[in-house]
Design an enzyme around this catalytic site. Structure first.
Site, PDB file in Angstrom:
ATOM      1  CG  ASN A 204      -0.207  -0.130   2.504  1.00  0.00           C
ATOM      2  OD1 ASN A 204       0.608   0.726   2.841  1.00  0.00           O
ATOM      3  ND2 ASN A 204      -0.445  -1.202   3.244  1.00  0.00           N
ATOM      4  CG  ASP A 273      -6.854  -4.940   6.114  1.00  0.00           C
ATOM      5  OD1 ASP A 273      -6.461  -5.112   7.282  1.00  0.00           O
ATOM      6  OD2 ASP A 273      -7.367  -3.882   5.713  1.00  0.00           O
ATOM      7  CE  LYS A 283       9.895 -11.274 -13.800  1.00  0.00           C
ATOM      8  NZ  LYS A 283       9.911 -11.455 -15.228  1.00  0.00           N
ATOM      9  CE  LYS A 334      -9.059  -3.232  14.458  1.00  0.00           C
ATOM     10  NZ  LYS A 334      -7.970  -3.225  13.494  1.00  0.00           N
TER      11      LYS A 334
HETATM   12  N1  CTP Z   1      -3.985  -3.393  11.772  1.00  0.00           N
HETATM   13  C1  CTP Z   1      -3.281  -4.466  12.311  1.00  0.00           C
HETATM   14  N2  CTP Z   1      -3.216  -5.637  11.647  1.00  0.00           N
HETATM   15  C2  CTP Z   1      -3.831  -5.800  10.456  1.00  0.00           C
HETATM   16  C3  CTP Z   1      -4.572  -4.725   9.900  1.00  0.00           C
HETATM   17  C4  CTP Z   1      -4.608  -3.517  10.583  1.00  0.00           C
HETATM   18  O1  CTP Z   1      -2.702  -4.333  13.392  1.00  0.00           O
HETATM   19  N3  CTP Z   1      -3.746  -6.963   9.842  1.00  0.00           N
HETATM   20  C5  CTP Z   1      -4.057  -2.134  12.534  1.00  0.00           C
HETATM   21  C6  CTP Z   1      -3.487  -0.907  11.853  1.00  0.00           C
HETATM   22  O2  CTP Z   1      -2.139  -0.718  12.193  1.00  0.00           O
HETATM   23  C7  CTP Z   1      -4.350   0.213  12.437  1.00  0.00           C
HETATM   24  C8  CTP Z   1      -5.677  -0.457  12.742  1.00  0.00           C
HETATM   25  O3  CTP Z   1      -5.427  -1.853  12.716  1.00  0.00           O
HETATM   26  O4  CTP Z   1      -3.829   0.703  13.658  1.00  0.00           O
HETATM   27  C9  CTP Z   1      -6.824  -0.144  11.822  1.00  0.00           C
HETATM   28  O5  CTP Z   1      -6.571  -0.464  10.497  1.00  0.00           O
HETATM   29  P1  CTP Z   1      -7.721  -0.258   9.386  1.00  0.00           P
HETATM   30  O6  CTP Z   1      -7.172  -0.754   8.102  1.00  0.00           O
HETATM   31  O7  CTP Z   1      -8.315   1.097   9.428  1.00  0.00           O
HETATM   32  O8  CTP Z   1      -8.875  -1.153   9.870  1.00  0.00           O
HETATM   33  P2  CTP Z   1      -9.092  -2.680   9.864  1.00  0.00           P
HETATM   34  O9  CTP Z   1      -9.211  -3.079  11.283  1.00  0.00           O
HETATM   35  O10 CTP Z   1      -8.047  -3.378   9.058  1.00  0.00           O
HETATM   36  O11 CTP Z   1     -10.519  -2.816   9.217  1.00  0.00           O
HETATM   37  P3  CTP Z   1     -11.089  -2.359   7.797  1.00  0.00           P
HETATM   38  O12 CTP Z   1      -9.927  -2.265   6.855  1.00  0.00           O
HETATM   39  O13 CTP Z   1     -12.047  -3.414   7.474  1.00  0.00           O
HETATM   40  O14 CTP Z   1     -11.742  -1.032   8.066  1.00  0.00           O
END
Ligand code: CTP
Length: 394
Positions: A204, A273, A283, A334
């Site tokens: 990302n 995610d 590759k 959380k």
């Molecule tokens: N985070 C994490 N581990 C993951 C994904 C996210 O620890 N696998 C943490 C990020 O560092 C951030 C928080 O979760 O502090 C929120 O991330 P965000 O992407 O906004 O939300 P998600 O919980 O991943 O949910 P969604 O994307 O469905 O909104």
């Protein structure tokens, strides 16, 4: 408290006497360093009289074995430049040290307060604004000038801030220098990279600027600070232990280890995610085509916060609508103490920008609207909140 007050050649130099006087009255031990040009605006005798100490001007002094600046720079609790001219601000931003005062600023590890004073056109000149932004990013405490009557005979912004305000900023900087002493703060930052094959990955746009600002702020307040970060292209802050990772799994493992004896976790990383269920060796060839089968990664934040006990956990949330409501839900689900929600579609708040805005929500449901501000200022706000919570918990 030991304060070094630097006086540069702005007409407002005479107001430095009031600042020094207020500091001395408040029991600070004050040493004044002047630039050569400042002496033509206010005499050294004034400051000698107010502080009882000799005023320093020269980089080289006869009979000393060490360069004077090292001694002066390392023995202060705070360095305050008031007034600071456009020229001096430019020199500090550029790392130039061609006289005693600029050399002290470059070699001190104490917090530095900068109180600009100049004509309005100079103050709003993009060069000065960019230089001030650089200093802000580096953690300098900038006391904004006020609007009013200027020495050039016009009304405008550029007047040195009220001496009382500058003295307050000096005390605030000194107080914060050690307020996280004995605490361990772990910050995660940057993106994660989830490999598709040996050369390609999913990732990302995170640049790690927010995490670096948070780690720099925590370290400047004497916390043992660890930054666990995915690949980023900005310089790591001074005094921070950096652990470099690539995948979300590596980040999870390193954070689990650092979290054991930490007091606070700030999860600013943009953890992917999803990751490819399978990583191909070598590759992949273009003509074989590619269908990605993705699986969810572990929510590191939720996992670590579930065992937080009395410790403090701060999460970030990216939301493009119903930010406050969704932020509150994330905080609850959380088990967080704070969540900083920002909307990447708002101008100035996206990945890679120097600024951020949104809402800082605490576990009691208090919502603080955060106007557009530099990431360093936001970092200061978040660390302020964490610090007062840690103090309250003993
Ligand atoms: N985070 C994490 N581990 C993951 C994904 C996210 O620890 N696998 C943490 C990020 O560092 C951030 C928080 O979760 O502090 C929120 O991330 P965000 O992407 O906004 O939300 P998600 O919980 O991943 O949910 P969604 O994307 O469905 O909104």
């Amino acid at each position: 408290m030991k304060v070094l007050v630097g006086v540069t050649a702005s007409i407002a130099a005479y107001k430095a006497a009031e600042i020094v006087s207020q500091l001395v009255k408040a029991q600070a031990e004050v040493l004044v360093v002047m630039t050569k040009h400042a002496i033509s605006l206010i005499g050294e005798a004034t400051f000698r009289g107010l502080t009882g100490n000799d005023v320093r001007v020269d980089l080289f002094e006869p009979g000393t074995r060490q360069p004077v600046h090292i001694d002066l720079a390392t023995s202060q609790d705070v360095v305050a430049i008031a007034p600071a001219t456009a020229n001096f601000i430019g020199k500090v931003a550029g790392g130039i040290c061609d006289d005693l005062l600029s050399t002290i600023v470059l070699s001190t590890t104490a917090p530095v307060v900068i109180a600009p004073a100049m004509n309005e056109a100079m103050y709003f000149n993009p060069a000065v604004q960019e230089n001030l932004a650089i200093l802000n990013r580096r953690g300098f405490y900038i006391v904004e000038p006020e609007s009013g009557w200027l020495a050039c005979g016009k009304e405008g912004k550029g007047r040195l801030a009220d001496p009382k305000k500058i003295v307050e900023a000096i005390f605030e900087a000194a107080r914060k220098t050690h307020d996280l002493e004995g605490r361990k703060v772990v910050v995660s930052g940057g993106p994660t990279l989830e490999p598709i094959d040996d050369v390609r990955f999913i990732s990302n746009r995170s640049t790690g600027k927010m995490a670096v600002a948070l780690a720099a702020e925590a370290a400047s307040r004497s916390a043992e600070t660890v930054l666990v970060t995915g690949p980023i292209a900005i310089a790591y802050p001074y005094g921070v232990k950096v652990v470099e990772v690539e995948t979300s799994d590596e980040m999870r493992k390193e954070l689990q280890a650092e979290w054991q004896d930490a007091d606070c976790l700030i999860m600013a990383a943009a953890v992917c995610d999803f990751r490819p269920r399978k990583t191909h060796e070598g590759k992949l060839q273009r003509d074989t085509g590619l269908k990605l089968d993705l699986e969810a990664t572990t929510d590191i934040l939720a996992e670590l916060a579930s065992e937080k006990g009395e410790r403090i956990v701060v999460g970030f949330a990216l939301e493009t609508q119903d930010e406050v409501e969704r932020g509150k839900q994330k905080l609850l689900s959380k088990n967080l103490d704070y969540v900083m929600v920002n909307n990447p579609l708002v101008s100035g708040a996206g990945f890679g920008s120097e600024t951020n805005c949104g809402y800082l929500i605490d576990k009691h449901g208090k919502v603080e609207e955060i106007p557009l501000m530099s990431k360093r200022d936001l970092a200061r706000k978040i660390i302020d909140a964490v610090t007062s919570d840690l103090k309250a918990r003993g």
